[in-house]
Design a protein around this motif. Structure first.
Motif, short mmCIF file in Angstrom:
data_model
loop_
_atom_site.label_atom_id
_atom_site.label_comp_id
_atom_site.label_asym_id
_atom_site.label_seq_id
_atom_site.Cartn_x
_atom_site.Cartn_y
_atom_site.Cartn_z
N ALA A 108 34.92 105.53 30.99
CA ALA A 108 36.08 104.98 30.29
C ALA A 108 35.69 103.72 29.55
N VAL A 109 36.49 103.38 28.54
CA VAL A 109 36.31 102.14 27.80
C VAL A 109 37.31 101.13 28.35
N ASN A 110 36.82 99.93 28.60
CA ASN A 110 37.60 98.82 29.12
C ASN A 110 37.99 97.93 27.95
N PHE A 111 39.27 97.56 27.88
CA PHE A 111 39.70 96.59 26.87
C PHE A 111 40.77 95.69 27.49
N PRO A 112 40.61 94.36 27.38
CA PRO A 112 41.51 93.44 28.07
C PRO A 112 42.78 93.14 27.28
N ALA A 113 43.83 92.85 28.04
CA ALA A 113 45.10 92.39 27.49
C ALA A 113 45.49 91.12 28.24
N GLN A 114 46.35 90.33 27.64
CA GLN A 114 46.84 89.13 28.30
C GLN A 114 48.34 89.08 28.13
N GLN A 115 49.03 88.86 29.25
CA GLN A 115 50.48 88.73 29.23
C GLN A 115 50.86 87.52 30.06
N ALA A 116 51.55 86.57 29.45
CA ALA A 116 51.99 85.35 30.14
C ALA A 116 50.84 84.70 30.90
N GLY A 117 49.66 84.69 30.29
CA GLY A 117 48.50 84.06 30.90
C GLY A 117 47.74 84.92 31.88
N ALA A 118 48.28 86.07 32.25
CA ALA A 118 47.61 86.96 33.20
C ALA A 118 46.71 87.94 32.44
N LEU A 119 45.48 88.08 32.92
CA LEU A 119 44.55 89.03 32.32
C LEU A 119 44.78 90.41 32.92
N ILE A 120 44.94 91.40 32.07
CA ILE A 120 45.18 92.78 32.50
C ILE A 120 44.05 93.64 31.96
N THR A 121 43.39 94.36 32.85
CA THR A 121 42.32 95.25 32.43
C THR A 121 42.91 96.60 32.06
N CYS A 122 42.63 97.05 30.86
CA CYS A 122 43.11 98.35 30.38
C CYS A 122 41.91 99.28 30.24
N TRP A 123 42.13 100.55 30.52
CA TRP A 123 41.09 101.56 30.43
C TRP A 123 41.60 102.74 29.62
N VAL A 124 40.72 103.32 28.82
CA VAL A 124 41.02 104.59 28.18
C VAL A 124 39.88 105.54 28.55
N SER A 125 40.25 106.71 29.02
CA SER A 125 39.26 107.66 29.52
C SER A 125 38.48 108.31 28.39
N LEU A 126 37.27 108.72 28.71
CA LEU A 126 36.44 109.46 27.77
C LEU A 126 37.16 110.74 27.34
N SER A 127 37.84 111.41 28.25
CA SER A 127 38.53 112.65 27.88
C SER A 127 39.62 112.40 26.84
N TRP A 128 40.34 111.29 26.93
CA TRP A 128 41.37 110.95 25.93
C TRP A 128 40.70 110.76 24.57
N LEU A 129 39.59 110.02 24.57
CA LEU A 129 38.88 109.76 23.30
C LEU A 129 38.32 111.05 22.71
N GLN A 130 37.80 111.93 23.56
CA GLN A 130 37.26 113.20 23.08
C GLN A 130 38.36 114.07 22.49
N LYS A 131 39.55 114.05 23.09
CA LYS A 131 40.68 114.80 22.51
C LYS A 131 41.01 114.29 21.12
N LYS A 132 41.03 112.97 20.96
CA LYS A 132 41.32 112.38 19.65
C LYS A 132 40.24 112.72 18.63
N ALA A 133 38.99 112.74 19.08
CA ALA A 133 37.87 113.02 18.18
C ALA A 133 37.72 114.52 17.92
N ALA A 134 38.32 115.33 18.77
CA ALA A 134 38.21 116.79 18.70
C ALA A 134 36.75 117.25 18.79
#
Length: 87
Positions: free
Chosen positions: A19-45
């Motif tokens: 999976a790809v990790n990409f960070p978000a921040q809400q009200a000063g809190a760091l939130i780790t977000c992930w998108v799976s390889l399978s999701w990306l492969q579906k988008k890329a076809a």
């Protein structure tokens, strides 16, 4: 877009999580977000093997991924570890 949730221009491929990790921040809190390889492969076809190709598809879909993650954060759809997972 909700200005209370900010996304850094950072993305890291995690080969163990597949999976790809990409960070978000809400009200000063760091939130780790992930998108799976399978999701990306579906988008890329197509299968994605090389890290550069995976990150390229991530970059091409960044806006949609940030919107999805934002909605999931607002709806408090965190996993047990407190992360957001887009599958």
């Amino acid at each position: 877009m909700n200005q209370d949730i900010l996304f850094a221009d950072i993305q890291l491929w995690d080969s163990e999580k597949q999976a790809v990790n990409f960070p978000a921040q809400q009200a000063g809190a760091l939130i780790t977000c992930w998108v799976s390889l399978s999701w990306l492969q579906k988008k890329a076809a197509q299968p994605l093997v090389e890290e550069a190709d995976i990150l390229s598809v991530f970059a091409a879909n960044r806006f949609d991924l940030e919107e999805l993650a934002e909605t999931m954060i607002e709806d408090e759809e965190f996993n047990q570890g407190g992360d957001i997972e887009i599958n």
